[in-house]
Design a protein around this motif. Sequence first.
Motif, PDB file in Angstrom:
ATOM      1  N   MET A   1     -23.760   6.376 -42.411  1.00 56.14           N
ATOM      2  CA  MET A   1     -23.213   5.303 -43.250  1.00 56.14           C
ATOM      3  C   MET A   1     -21.817   4.913 -42.743  1.00 56.14           C
ATOM      4  SD  MET A   1     -22.693   5.419 -47.373  1.00 56.14           S
ATOM      5  CE  MET A   1     -21.161   6.313 -47.473  1.00 56.14           C
ATOM      6  N   GLU A   2     -21.602   3.598 -42.595  1.00 59.15           N
ATOM      7  CA  GLU A   2     -20.265   3.152 -42.178  1.00 59.15           C
ATOM      8  C   GLU A   2     -19.413   2.913 -43.409  1.00 59.15           C
ATOM      9  OE1 GLU A   2     -19.897   0.162 -39.221  1.00 59.15           O
ATOM     10  OE2 GLU A   2     -21.696   0.852 -38.164  1.00 59.15           O
ATOM     11  N   LEU A   3     -18.159   3.325 -43.338  1.00 60.02           N
ATOM     12  CA  LEU A   3     -17.286   3.229 -44.512  1.00 60.02           C
ATOM     13  C   LEU A   3     -16.277   2.102 -44.405  1.00 60.02           C
ATOM     14  CD1 LEU A   3     -16.535   7.043 -45.016  1.00 60.02           C
ATOM     15  CD2 LEU A   3     -18.101   5.641 -46.329  1.00 60.02           C
ATOM     16  N   GLY A   4     -16.296   1.355 -43.297  1.00 55.69           N
ATOM     17  CA  GLY A   4     -15.259   0.343 -43.098  1.00 55.69           C
ATOM     18  C   GLY A   4     -13.970   1.026 -42.671  1.00 55.69           C
ATOM     19  N   SER A   5     -12.872   0.281 -42.757  1.00 50.59           N
ATOM     20  CA  SER A   5     -11.615   0.885 -42.293  1.00 50.59           C
ATOM     21  C   SER A   5     -10.586   1.007 -43.418  1.00 50.59           C
ATOM     22  CB  SER A   5     -11.029   0.036 -41.159  1.00 50.59           C
ATOM     23  OG  SER A   5     -10.901  -1.301 -41.615  1.00 50.59           O
ATOM     24  N   GLU A   6     -10.937   0.537 -44.633  1.00 47.09           N
ATOM     25  CA  GLU A   6      -9.973   0.573 -45.740  1.00 47.09           C
ATOM     26  C   GLU A   6     -10.173   1.837 -46.581  1.00 47.09           C
ATOM     27  OE1 GLU A   6      -7.406  -0.998 -46.962  1.00 47.09           O
ATOM     28  OE2 GLU A   6      -7.260  -2.547 -45.423  1.00 47.09           O
ATOM     29  N   TYR A   7      -9.778   2.961 -46.014  1.00 49.36           N
ATOM     30  CA  TYR A   7      -9.997   4.230 -46.725  1.00 49.36           C
ATOM     31  C   TYR A   7      -9.189   4.315 -48.027  1.00 49.36           C
ATOM     32  CZ  TYR A   7     -12.266   5.659 -42.432  1.00 49.36           C
ATOM     33  OH  TYR A   7     -13.104   5.727 -41.361  1.00 49.36           O
ATOM     34  N   LEU A   8      -7.995   3.719 -48.004  1.00 55.56           N
ATOM     35  CA  LEU A   8      -7.161   3.759 -49.207  1.00 55.56           C
ATOM     36  C   LEU A   8      -7.859   2.999 -50.348  1.00 55.56           C
ATOM     37  CD1 LEU A   8      -4.519   4.545 -50.588  1.00 55.56           C
ATOM     38  CD2 LEU A   8      -3.526   2.408 -49.737  1.00 55.56           C
ATOM     39  N   GLY A   9      -8.428   1.858 -50.005  1.00 52.90           N
ATOM     40  CA  GLY A   9      -9.138   1.067 -51.006  1.00 52.90           C
ATOM     41  C   GLY A   9     -10.338   1.820 -51.555  1.00 52.90           C
ATOM     42  N   LEU A  10     -11.091   2.450 -50.645  1.00 55.54           N
ATOM     43  CA  LEU A  10     -12.262   3.231 -51.088  1.00 55.54           C
ATOM     44  C   LEU A  10     -11.812   4.349 -52.027  1.00 55.54           C
ATOM     45  CD1 LEU A  10     -14.403   3.724 -47.834  1.00 55.54           C
ATOM     46  CD2 LEU A  10     -14.844   2.187 -49.739  1.00 55.54           C
ATOM     47  N   ALA A  11     -10.732   5.036 -51.626  1.00 55.20           N
ATOM     48  CA  ALA A  11     -10.230   6.147 -52.444  1.00 55.20           C
ATOM     49  C   ALA A  11      -9.806   5.644 -53.820  1.00 55.20           C
ATOM     50  CB  ALA A  11      -9.055   6.820 -51.741  1.00 55.20           C
ATOM     51  N   LEU A  12      -9.136   4.503 -53.857  1.00 54.40           N
ATOM     52  CA  LEU A  12      -8.690   3.953 -55.144  1.00 54.40           C
ATOM     53  C   LEU A  12      -9.873   3.584 -56.028  1.00 54.40           C
ATOM     54  CD1 LEU A  12      -5.636   1.621 -54.491  1.00 54.40           C
ATOM     55  CD2 LEU A  12      -5.812   3.456 -56.174  1.00 54.40           C
ATOM     56  N   ALA A  13     -10.873   2.948 -55.419  1.00 55.58           N
ATOM     57  CA  ALA A  13     -12.065   2.553 -56.193  1.00 55.58           C
ATOM     58  C   ALA A  13     -12.731   3.790 -56.796  1.00 55.58           C
ATOM     59  CB  ALA A  13     -13.041   1.790 -55.302  1.00 55.58           C
ATOM     60  N   ILE A  14     -12.841   4.830 -55.992  1.00 60.10           N
ATOM     61  CA  ILE A  14     -13.496   6.051 -56.472  1.00 60.10           C
ATOM     62  C   ILE A  14     -12.654   6.713 -57.563  1.00 60.10           C
ATOM     63  CG2 ILE A  14     -14.047   8.423 -55.786  1.00 60.10           C
ATOM     64  CD1 ILE A  14     -15.051   7.172 -53.118  1.00 60.10           C
ATOM     65  N   ILE A  15     -11.350   6.818 -57.332  1.00 62.78           N
ATOM     66  CA  ILE A  15     -10.477   7.478 -58.307  1.00 62.78           C
ATOM     67  C   ILE A  15     -10.500   6.721 -59.640  1.00 62.78           C
ATOM     68  CG2 ILE A  15      -8.031   7.865 -58.856  1.00 62.78           C
ATOM     69  CD1 ILE A  15      -7.709   8.737 -55.896  1.00 62.78           C
ATOM     70  N   LEU A  16     -10.382   5.404 -59.558  1.00 62.95           N
ATOM     71  CA  LEU A  16     -10.381   4.626 -60.805  1.00 62.95           C
ATOM     72  C   LEU A  16     -11.719   4.744 -61.516  1.00 62.95           C
ATOM     73  CD1 LEU A  16      -8.462   1.423 -59.668  1.00 62.95           C
ATOM     74  CD2 LEU A  16      -7.696   3.131 -61.317  1.00 62.95           C
ATOM     75  N   PHE A  17     -12.799   4.696 -60.737  1.00 58.94           N
ATOM     76  CA  PHE A  17     -14.108   4.781 -61.383  1.00 58.94           C
ATOM     77  C   PHE A  17     -14.303   6.147 -62.042  1.00 58.94           C
ATOM     78  CE2 PHE A  17     -18.554   5.637 -61.878  1.00 58.94           C
ATOM     79  CZ  PHE A  17     -18.990   4.482 -62.499  1.00 58.94           C
ATOM     80  N   GLN A  18     -13.855   7.208 -61.378  1.00 57.70           N
ATOM     81  CA  GLN A  18     -14.078   8.546 -61.933  1.00 57.70           C
ATOM     82  C   GLN A  18     -13.271   8.797 -63.202  1.00 57.70           C
ATOM     83  OE1 GLN A  18     -16.427  10.310 -61.207  1.00 57.70           O
ATOM     84  NE2 GLN A  18     -17.061   9.681 -59.171  1.00 57.70           N
ATOM     85  N   MET A  19     -12.282   7.957 -63.450  1.00 59.72           N
ATOM     86  CA  MET A  19     -11.557   8.083 -64.717  1.00 59.72           C
ATOM     87  C   MET A  19     -12.404   7.568 -65.886  1.00 59.72           C
ATOM     88  SD  MET A  19      -7.841   6.867 -63.328  1.00 59.72           S
ATOM     89  CE  MET A  19      -7.047   6.623 -64.907  1.00 59.72           C
TER      90      MET A  19
END
Lengths: 311, 400
Positions: free
Chosen positions: B278-296
């Motif tokens: 799976m390719e994740l793109g290059s915006e790791y910070l954005g991915l991390a933020l999306a995951i962190i916000l969603f997990q809240m």
Amino acid sequence: MKSVTIRGLHKSYGDQHALRGIDLEFREGEIFGLLGPNGAGKTTLVYILATLRSFDEGAVTVCSYALPKKSQQVRESVGIVPQELAVYDEFTARRNLLYFGGLYGIPSKTLKERIAQALQLVGLTDHADKRVATFSGGMKRRLNLAAGLLHRPRLLLLDEPTVGVDPQSRHRIFEAIRQLSREVGMTILYTTHYMEEAEDLCDRLAILDHGTLVACDTVPALLRSLGPAVVRIEFEESMPLAESRLLAQPCFSSVSTADGVLQVGTEQPEEALRALLEFARQDGLHIRDIQVRPPSLQELFLQLTGSDLRD
Amino acid sequence: MRGLSTVLWKDFLLLYGNPAAAVLLIVLPLIMIVFVSFAFEKLLIGDPRLDLSVVDLDDSAASRDLTHDLDEVVSVKEHAWDQDRFTGEDAAGLFGSGRRVAVLVIPRQFEERRAADEPSPLQLYVDPAQRGLASTLRSAVENRLQSEDLLETTTTVVAEVSGRPSEEVRPDVEAALAEALSDPSIPIDEQDLIEGRSLPSAFEQTVPGFTLMFSVFLASAVAGQIALERRTRGTWFRTLASPVGRPVVVLGTVLAAFSLGVLQSVILFAIGRFAFGMELGSEYLGLALAIILFQMVPAGLGLALAGYTDNIQLQNNIINLSVLLFAVIGGALLPLFLLPDWMQFLSRFTPHFWAMQSLHDLMFRGRDLADVAFKLSILAVFAVIPLTLGFLRFQFQRDA
């Protein structure tokens, strides 16, 4: 010195009155028993003193701190051993104590020493690193007690700490409580519905019934109110003699009737027995059993509340 | 905050020591990801041809040509049949297991009748349980047959006009029609928004979706743990009788569950990346933020539920419903375009929608953090509302 002062305490849950104008004082270092059947208000009183319940009216001071204003200071000064087993089955005994001690911010080294002392006090040193899930009910109760002691509370609230406990564990718990009172000077509030426990352990006793305080004194003083002896007669018939008629007898110091059982406290047991037999003969009642014995808390409770404690 | 580390430590041990949590959060979604990815690979990566069973009772050059032509629009599964007749019973036997939607029968003497210009109808048997799909299949077959008719008619007209025999003009007509169909007069020029990026694989569709879907179960961990301590253990009373405040006590549970949710996402995305390419793109910070916000969100949902009910059965029913409903409406379980318009509208009211769109933007659409800032802000609102409700509820409860 007073450890706890309670004045005019009222607490209701909706329409249900749990406590109705309670006035009590606990002296520092004493073991104070709170006796009453289920639903008498014992646990509510314990939870109010532990800041876990609010109250509607009255004034409560715990270790010189007034509730509810000084709740934080009260929490620092009070330890609680709830009726439920307040330990984690998933953890070892030591890990449980590390957690409950940690809540009070006790430094790590001190906490480890206190855990060792507490485990020794309740006889669980050899089981410190075993999971609580493997413990017997009695061992869990002993650990439950240990968890309330780690921050060295000035007031320890024990809410029916021996429910469902084997005799060995009960003995251990009693010994630990006596030791805490005698050697550490801890004030202990002990709620129970076991008469023998209260009689055996407590310096002073209060009896609660339906949220009302019906008596409060030392155990000998409470028993003295019944007289040196109690005559107990059990009749075949369900309705025994009328109390008003009996109270007119000068040799009866107290009278109680319930479920075909008549009980009188008396200074003159022989006179009292003779008078009772005469009443029974006149009323045509048939006697099933007669006992003459020193008074017990059971009789006191029956006399004060009109019902058996275990009803 | 006093006592937070102690409470956190306890909740971490309880939650991370619970094997059921690992099964629910890691193993189950992983199984779903693998099976769904393989099961719907054709649909998810753009080869949506339906299977059609073809029984060729004629076994002639014409019937074989027809079968070959049909294979361009549907996925033909040929069945040899020795019997003289093919009945509905035989068809029912073919799609009785649910593997086929329809069976097309080419009758005997198909070639002879075609040559003699006699009608030779094809027989289409449709699975009554799959009528919707069968009509799509029928349209595809009819389009193909109409193309065949178009060829015949055009050949006849050209032969008449040119005075040449039909057999002679047919190859030219066929070639001209093929060229016209493959190169329409109004051409379609597909624009490549992300240069060099291959089409998303089935795993790239399913990993984000199932990760979000299953992490909502974490709400059970929060609500259940608080309810368990309150209802069946005296630990709640003992902890609240300590100087540690009530919000801190529940914060430990919330943070432990939240950390487990983030860990779950990291593990599943890592498996997606390294095991399934799976390719994740290059915006790791954005991915991390999306995951962190969603997990809240599940952590907050669990806290809010625990604040209003201690009934674990009721909590679980609400959470199970939320898991499925939000996943379907929010586009985590199914691609949004498959949903009706009204459901696509509703999807905006789910955190899954904003999280999925943010992840898709960052992973597949070549967007950067600034581009998804608005979507992440909406996601943050979904996270903050239940958390605030839950904390306020516990802060202002008078009794333990």
